[in-house]
Design an enzyme around this catalytic site. Structure first.
Site, PDB file in Angstrom:
ATOM      1  N   GLU A  13       0.814  -1.207   0.000  1.00 23.18           N
ATOM      2  CA  GLU A  13       0.000   0.000   0.000  1.00 23.18           C
ATOM      3  C   GLU A  13       0.851   1.261   0.000  1.00 23.18           C
ATOM      4  O   GLU A  13       0.401   2.318  -0.437  1.00 23.18           O
ATOM      5  CB  GLU A  13      -0.921   0.005   1.229  1.00 23.18           C
ATOM      6  N   ASP A 210     -12.831  -4.845  -1.620  1.00 24.64           N
ATOM      7  CA  ASP A 210     -13.767  -5.960  -1.709  1.00 24.64           C
ATOM      8  C   ASP A 210     -15.032  -5.585  -0.948  1.00 24.64           C
ATOM      9  O   ASP A 210     -15.083  -4.549  -0.296  1.00 24.64           O
ATOM     10  CB  ASP A 210     -13.138  -7.232  -1.109  1.00 24.64           C
TER      11      ASP A 210
END
Length: 246
Positions: A13, A210
């Protein structure tokens, strides 16, 4: 000199930000690597919170006590829970609640003992700046029109929510407790509480990787590498540049 700490849970990230860091200086404290330098003209410290609330609290405390940072910004990914929060969307947090905290019947469910509150707020001014930067960053990437920017309550817990029924149960329980959440992750509430204790401004932005359902474990790794890291670079660039404007 005002120092901004940028936290992420996973190396993937934050890799893009680390590659852009100028005059990097690496140090190790509390078993963690911290990178000091300049990013888009601003003095920063980059670090990984690691995964989970305890690890995130340790990293946040180290940033405050050891590196004397003036603000903490968290960027990473989360699972979507709220209506209309889809994969690829971005959520800027306004508050955090711990979805796995339950000290009842001594204290109401979700309430943090001895604080008299279940939610910890993000700094309003910093959050407004991050929201604006998120909007500008997403526009710079020329993403599909379906990509939406949300802001509101996020939930944190020491569990990777990855089942449709679990996701539904979690959302229902939180709603019954008066908490309408947009997304779920594993670190933000801990960082928010540490910053609350120290009186330090905190803001957080999460890209939805998600829907916290049965496909979450499949979508997550690929999305972090191919999408979330690009979002983080674009958003943090706009955010840090905005700090140059008083």
């Amino acid at each position: 000199m005002t120092i901004t700490a940028i936290l992420s849970a996973l190396a993937e990230e934050q890799q893009g930000l680390l590659e852009l860091l100028q005059q990097p200086q690496k140090s190790n404290h509390a078993g963690r690597d911290f990178w000091q330098g300049r990013l888009h003209g601003q003095p920063v410290v980059l670090a990984l919170s690691r995964i989970g609330k305890v690890a995130a609290a340790t990293t946040s405390t180290a940033l405050i006590e050891r590196f004397n940072v003036d603000r903490i910004v968290f960027t990473g990914v989360a699972g979507g829970l709220g209506d209309g929060v889809q994969v690829g969307d971005v959520v800027v947090a306004t508050e955090f609640v711990q979805h796995d905290l339950d000290a009842s019947p001594i204290f109401p469910r979700y309430e943090v003992p001895l604080y008299g509150r279940s939610r910890f707020p993000c700094n309003a001014a910093l959050t407004a700046r991050l929201l604006q930067a998120s909007r500008a960053g997403l526009e710079s990437l020329a993403l599909p029109a379906k990509t939406l920017l949300h802001h509101g309550l996020m939930a944190s817990g020491d569990r990777f929510v990855s089942g449709m029924q679990e996701s539904r149960n979690l959302r229902t329980a939180l709603k019954q407790g008066g908490h309408e959440v947009l997304a779920v992750e594993m670190e933000g509430a801990a960082v928010a509480q540490v910053c609350f204790d120290y009186g330090l401004p905190f803001a957080a932005v999460r890209t939805i990787s998600d829907r916290a359902d049965d496909t979450a474990h499949v979508d997550f790794p690929v999305f972090v590498k191919d999408v979330a890291s690009l979002y983080a670079q674009a958003i943090m660039e706009r955010f840090l540049l905005s700090l140059l404007i008083r």
